[in-house]
Design a protein around this motif. Structure first.
Motif, PDB file in Angstrom:
ATOM      1  N   ILE A  85       0.927   4.186  -2.803  1.00  0.00           N
ATOM      2  CA  ILE A  85       0.563   5.562  -2.438  1.00  0.00           C
ATOM      3  C   ILE A  85       1.687   6.512  -2.848  1.00  0.00           C
ATOM      4  CG2 ILE A  85       0.228   7.130  -0.474  1.00  0.00           C
ATOM      5  CD1 ILE A  85      -1.354   4.758   0.851  1.00  0.00           C
ATOM      6  N   GLU A  86       2.932   6.114  -2.559  1.00  0.00           N
ATOM      7  CA  GLU A  86       4.081   6.945  -2.928  1.00  0.00           C
ATOM      8  C   GLU A  86       4.183   7.114  -4.446  1.00  0.00           C
ATOM      9  OE1 GLU A  86       7.462   5.143  -1.031  1.00  0.00           O
ATOM     10  OE2 GLU A  86       6.798   5.785   0.958  1.00  0.00           O
ATOM     11  N   ALA A  87       3.713   6.111  -5.194  1.00  0.00           N
ATOM     12  CA  ALA A  87       3.736   6.186  -6.655  1.00  0.00           C
ATOM     13  C   ALA A  87       2.510   6.936  -7.182  1.00  0.00           C
ATOM     14  CB  ALA A  87       3.789   4.784  -7.251  1.00  0.00           C
ATOM     15  N   ASP A  88       1.690   7.463  -6.261  1.00  0.00           N
ATOM     16  CA  ASP A  88       0.512   8.260  -6.604  1.00  0.00           C
ATOM     17  C   ASP A  88      -0.517   7.459  -7.398  1.00  0.00           C
ATOM     18  OD1 ASP A  88      -0.865  10.609  -6.207  1.00  0.00           O
ATOM     19  OD2 ASP A  88      -0.217  11.480  -8.121  1.00  0.00           O
ATOM     20  N   VAL A  89      -0.668   6.186  -7.050  1.00  0.00           N
ATOM     21  CA  VAL A  89      -1.668   5.333  -7.679  1.00  0.00           C
ATOM     22  C   VAL A  89      -2.997   5.585  -6.975  1.00  0.00           C
ATOM     23  CG1 VAL A  89      -2.346   2.931  -8.130  1.00  0.00           C
ATOM     24  CG2 VAL A  89       0.056   3.603  -8.296  1.00  0.00           C
ATOM     25  N   SER A  90      -4.065   5.774  -7.745  1.00  0.00           N
ATOM     26  CA  SER A  90      -5.370   6.085  -7.161  1.00  0.00           C
ATOM     27  C   SER A  90      -5.864   4.928  -6.287  1.00  0.00           C
ATOM     28  CB  SER A  90      -6.397   6.361  -8.263  1.00  0.00           C
ATOM     29  OG  SER A  90      -6.729   5.164  -8.934  1.00  0.00           O
ATOM     30  N   ARG A  91      -6.739   5.269  -5.357  1.00  0.00           N
ATOM     31  CA  ARG A  91      -7.294   4.278  -4.434  1.00  0.00           C
ATOM     32  C   ARG A  91      -7.971   3.141  -5.201  1.00  0.00           C
ATOM     33  NH1 ARG A  91      -8.931   4.853   1.036  1.00  0.00           N
ATOM     34  NH2 ARG A  91      -8.361   7.036   0.837  1.00  0.00           N
TER      35      ARG A  91
ATOM     36  N   ARG B  56      -5.291   0.944  -6.749  1.00  0.00           N
ATOM     37  CA  ARG B  56      -4.550   0.234  -5.692  1.00  0.00           C
ATOM     38  C   ARG B  56      -5.286  -1.034  -5.295  1.00  0.00           C
ATOM     39  NH1 ARG B  56      -3.681   5.314  -2.931  1.00  0.00           N
ATOM     40  NH2 ARG B  56      -5.264   4.748  -1.418  1.00  0.00           N
TER      41      ARG B  56
ATOM     42  N   HIS C  34       0.836  -1.211   0.000  1.00  0.00           N
ATOM     43  CA  HIS C  34       0.000   0.000   0.000  1.00  0.00           C
ATOM     44  C   HIS C  34       0.865   1.254   0.000  1.00  0.00           C
ATOM     45  CE1 HIS C  34      -4.253  -0.966   0.250  1.00  0.00           C
ATOM     46  NE2 HIS C  34      -3.968  -1.981   1.046  1.00  0.00           N
ATOM     47  N   ARG C  35       1.877   1.280   0.865  1.00  0.00           N
ATOM     48  CA  ARG C  35       2.745   2.454   0.980  1.00  0.00           C
ATOM     49  C   ARG C  35       3.451   2.747  -0.354  1.00  0.00           C
ATOM     50  NH1 ARG C  35       5.765   1.316   5.648  1.00  0.00           N
ATOM     51  NH2 ARG C  35       3.954   2.060   6.793  1.00  0.00           N
ATOM     52  N   THR C  36       3.962   1.707  -0.982  1.00  0.00           N
ATOM     53  CA  THR C  36       4.640   1.877  -2.271  1.00  0.00           C
ATOM     54  C   THR C  36       3.689   2.441  -3.326  1.00  0.00           C
ATOM     55  OG1 THR C  36       6.131   0.050  -1.761  1.00  0.00           O
ATOM     56  CG2 THR C  36       5.925   0.663  -4.083  1.00  0.00           C
TER      57      THR C  36
END
Length: 138
Positions: A106-112, A115, A102-104
């Protein structure tokens, strides 16, 4: 020799596969658990399709190293898988792999929404890669 990595969950199973040398793990798919036994059929198909000779199932442990109810479910799943597939099935400590995935993302700006579709596959890749890395250090 290819190895399959599984992140077993209530609704989905993340799947990853190693390269032929057992060096790297790549996310493969996510199996939606819709009906009883269907997940075993799909895993069997993937094992045949990719020439898999071993399976690694993530074992969720508590932070203190004990095994809780979720871990017991994964152990039972791994035992049934071993009986069905007739190949070695290993359990591997998966603490924090889903959190890390999840953290990776989020850091890559992948939408919810995106994800949700890939986090299980990514967690399976992390479980398998950690297992492969431990084997190469022996």
């Amino acid at each position: 020799m290819k190895i399959l990595g599984l992140d077993y969950g209530d609704r989905r199973i993340g799947v990853a596969v190693s390269d032929a040398f057992g060096w790297t793990a790549q996310g493969l798919t996510v199996i939606e658990r819709r009906h009883e036994g269907g997940d075993f059929d799909r895993i069997s198909e993937l094992v045949s399709e990719h020439g898999v000779e071993e399976v690694v199932v993530g074992l969720p442990k508590n932070m203190n190293g004990t095994i809780g109810p979720r871990g017991e479910i994964c152990i039972a799943f791994a035992e049934e898988l071993k009986t069905i597939l007739q190949i070695p099935v290993h359990l591997w400590d998966e603490r924090l792999t889903t959190v890390s995935a999840h953290r990776t993302l989020i850091e890559a700006d992948v939408s919810r929404k995106k994800r949700k579709g890939v986090v299980d596959k990514m967690a399976a890749s992390l479980i398998l890669q950690n297992y492969l890395d431990s084997k190469s250090q022996r």
